[in-house]
Design an enzyme around this catalytic site. Structure first.
Site, PDB file in Angstrom:
ATOM      1  N   SER A  70       1.294  50.097  21.676  1.00 53.82           N
ATOM      2  CA  SER A  70       0.800  48.782  21.245  1.00 53.82           C
ATOM      3  C   SER A  70       0.668  48.686  19.718  1.00 53.82           C
ATOM      4  O   SER A  70       1.649  48.778  19.016  1.00 53.82           O
ATOM      5  CB  SER A  70      -0.519  48.474  21.946  1.00 53.82           C
ATOM      6  OG  SER A  70      -0.952  47.182  21.642  1.00 53.82           O
ATOM      7  N   ASP A 119       1.375  41.786  17.956  1.00 49.18           N
ATOM      8  CA  ASP A 119       1.136  43.234  17.830  1.00 49.18           C
ATOM      9  C   ASP A 119       2.405  43.987  18.234  1.00 49.18           C
ATOM     10  O   ASP A 119       3.423  43.367  18.557  1.00 49.18           O
ATOM     11  CB  ASP A 119      -0.114  43.654  18.638  1.00 49.18           C
ATOM     12  CG  ASP A 119       0.131  43.690  20.128  1.00 49.18           C
ATOM     13  OD1 ASP A 119       0.988  42.928  20.603  1.00 49.18           O
ATOM     14  OD2 ASP A 119      -0.525  44.484  20.834  1.00 49.18           O
ATOM     15  N   ASP A 133       3.727  45.672  20.764  1.00 51.20           N
ATOM     16  CA  ASP A 133       4.458  45.463  22.019  1.00 51.20           C
ATOM     17  C   ASP A 133       4.438  43.993  22.439  1.00 51.20           C
ATOM     18  O   ASP A 133       4.821  43.649  23.562  1.00 51.20           O
ATOM     19  CB  ASP A 133       3.924  46.373  23.127  1.00 51.20           C
ATOM     20  CG  ASP A 133       2.487  46.061  23.511  1.00 51.20           C
ATOM     21  OD1 ASP A 133       1.710  45.635  22.627  1.00 51.20           O
ATOM     22  OD2 ASP A 133       2.131  46.231  24.689  1.00 51.20           O
ATOM     23  N   ASP A 177       2.191  41.748  23.282  1.00 56.58           N
ATOM     24  CA  ASP A 177       1.393  41.097  24.338  1.00 56.58           C
ATOM     25  C   ASP A 177       0.232  40.302  23.741  1.00 56.58           C
ATOM     26  O   ASP A 177      -0.416  39.526  24.439  1.00 56.58           O
ATOM     27  CB  ASP A 177       0.909  42.107  25.409  1.00 56.58           C
ATOM     28  CG  ASP A 177       0.079  43.244  24.841  1.00 56.58           C
ATOM     29  OD1 ASP A 177      -0.042  43.335  23.599  1.00 56.58           O
ATOM     30  OD2 ASP A 177      -0.421  44.060  25.639  1.00 56.58           O
TER      31      ASP A 177
HETATM   32 MG    MG Z   1      -0.411  45.298  22.697  1.00 53.08          MG
END
Ligand code: MG
Length: 464
Positions: free
Chosen positions: A100, A243, A245, A247
């Site tokens: 992340s 961010d 990744d 999400d």
């Molecule tokens: Mg994330």
């Protein structure tokens, strides 16, 4: 080590905690778990932009294959893209190799259940049990799984996302957006989606690079200086950062002001409750009172859950919620899919602007604002529950307390606001969050309970 999965899957520093051996054995345990349910399970695997992805992907893939699972590799994609693929292709599980927003030396493994939501605690515990007991069974030579590559996931995801919004209405506005992908996985879909919606896009760090050369991956005000400056100069409808990744999304208003995640959460909650003439909004106990204020204002219901996006997503499914999410910019849209999704958040925000015909800053003026103060107190793991019980005991004869909510830790409401005392699930600390209408009250509340927790820990430590 007695536990693999933390709050956000398995995370660690590459070739220190996060090794190829670990990934191989997780693949075996996870695959064995799936084989207990299905004869020939299919698993999809995606990665973010990190340099160690190929190493971990190869190892975990070998683990899955060795116990008889088929693996479909969809390459570098955002986490929500893997989640959508699991659901749409009716697969048994999904793997996302990502850490992340963590620094580049970290990597991690996130698990996705067959319904597209992140692993439940139960699934994690079942896999951990197989992992630690080393009971995963390798299959005979003629039952080893197959490995394939597939490039359809990205297009499938984009098509699905665009079908959940009014594309023509958004297109008519020719919105200008400044987009900061932070060199993360969002780079592979988000600029394209915005262009398909007729937007003029100013791109910052929209090429993938696992070294994160643009700025650290967590979208804090400090890390988004370039985005804030570009927005102030170019005056788009908003600036937005994802961010690592992709999400979570954090927005900058058209004047260049950083918008905290709880404000965006409240703005979306208000919009969906108004649109549906009521309904349920789901958010963890850590979220701001501004969310419950706006939900109640439009005759909706708010449900607070334990902390963790899988908990929020599952509660949303169960209660047929109209919207839900976390205060960190992770928002969930049930008309698309039950997971945090930054590209969906950006697209839905454009739809709101197209419908409301108002700038972001004036939409935010209708959202109440509170001050939040966060503290943490060191506490040994074995004392956490005892301390929480003692804090609760201390409250019983305090007349200033309105009520105590024990959904996750202790959330104590009084006339000034609330304070949440919550032991960390992974670290030897107790978190103390306090929210009030002004910073002075929030600071006093946090300080007061920080001292209570601290003195109880000291007392207990001396006794033992
Ligand atoms: Mg994330």
């Amino acid at each position: 080590m007695t536990k693999l999965f933390g709050t956000n899957g398995i995370r660690g520093i590459v070739n220190k905690d996060m090794t190829s051996d670990l990934a191989l054995n997780i693949g075996k345990a996870w695959g064995h778990y799936l084989r207990q349910k299905t004869k020939q399970p299919s698993v999809v695997i995606g990665t973010d932009a990190r340099l160690s992805n190929d190493m971990l992907k190869s190892s975990i893939t070998a683990g899955f294959l060795s116990v008889g699972c088929d693996v479909i590799d969809i390459g570098l994609v955002p986490t929500p893209c893997v989640q959508y693929y699991v659901l749409k292709r009716s697969l048994d599980s999904g793997v996302m190799i990502t850490a992340s927003h963590n620094p580049p030396e970290f990597n991690g493994i996130k698990g996705i259940d067959a319904d597209g939501t992140e692993f439940s605690k139960q699934t994690e515990e079942d896999i951990e049990e197989i992992y630690f007991s080393e009971t995963a069974k390798m299959v005979p030579w003629d039952q080893v799984g197959t490995h394939s590559r597939n490039t359809e996931a990205k297009d499938l995801y984009i098509k699905g996302l665009l079908s959940s919004v009014n594309v023509e209405l958004i297109k008519k506005n020719s919105f200008h957006v400044v987009l900061d992908c932070g060199n993360g996985a969002g780079s592979v879909v988000t600029p394209e989606i915005l262009k398909m919606l007729g937007c003029k896009v100013t791109e910052l760090y929209c090429t993938t690079d696992g070294r994160f050369p643009g700025h650290p991956s967590e979208p804090t005000p400090e890390n988004l200086k370039d985005l804030i400056a570009t927005v102030a100069k170019e005056k788009p409808v908003f600036g937005v950062a994802q961010d690592g990744d992709a999400d979570r999304a954090i927005f900058i208003d058209e004047k260049g002001n950083y918008i905290w995640g709880d404000q965006t959460l409240a703005l979306f909650a208000q919009y969906f409750i108004e649109k549906h003439h009521g309904g349920i909004v789901i958010t963890p106990v850590t979220s701001s009172t501004s969310v419950s204020d706006v939900v109640q204002q439009y005759n909706g219901d708010i449900v607070f859950t334990r902390v963790g996006s899988p908990v929020v997503a599952r509660a949303m499914m169960e209660k047929k919620a109209v919207f839900g999410g976390e205060e960190n910019g992770g928002l969930i849209f049930p008309d698309f899919q039950f997971c945090r999704d930054s590209a969906a958040t950006i697209v839905k925000f454009l739809e709101i602007l197209a419908e409301k015909k108002k700038p972001v800053s004036s939409l935010l003026q209708t959202i109440p604002s509170y001050s939040l103060v966060k503290r943490k107190v060191s506490c040994p793991h074995d004392l956490k529950t005892i301390i929480l019980g003692l804090v609760k005991e201390k409250q019983t004869d305090d007349a200033s307390i309105d009520r105590i909510d024990e959904t996750d830790g202790l959330k104590i409401y009084n006339s000034k606001g609330w304070v949440l005392i919550r032991p960390s699930g992974t670290e030897p600390i107790i978190r103390v969050y306090a929210e009030a209408q002004n910073l002075k009250d929030a600071t006093n509340l946090a300080g007061c309970y920080e001292n209570i927790v601290l003195s109880l820990i000291n007392k207990k430590s001396i006794e033992s």
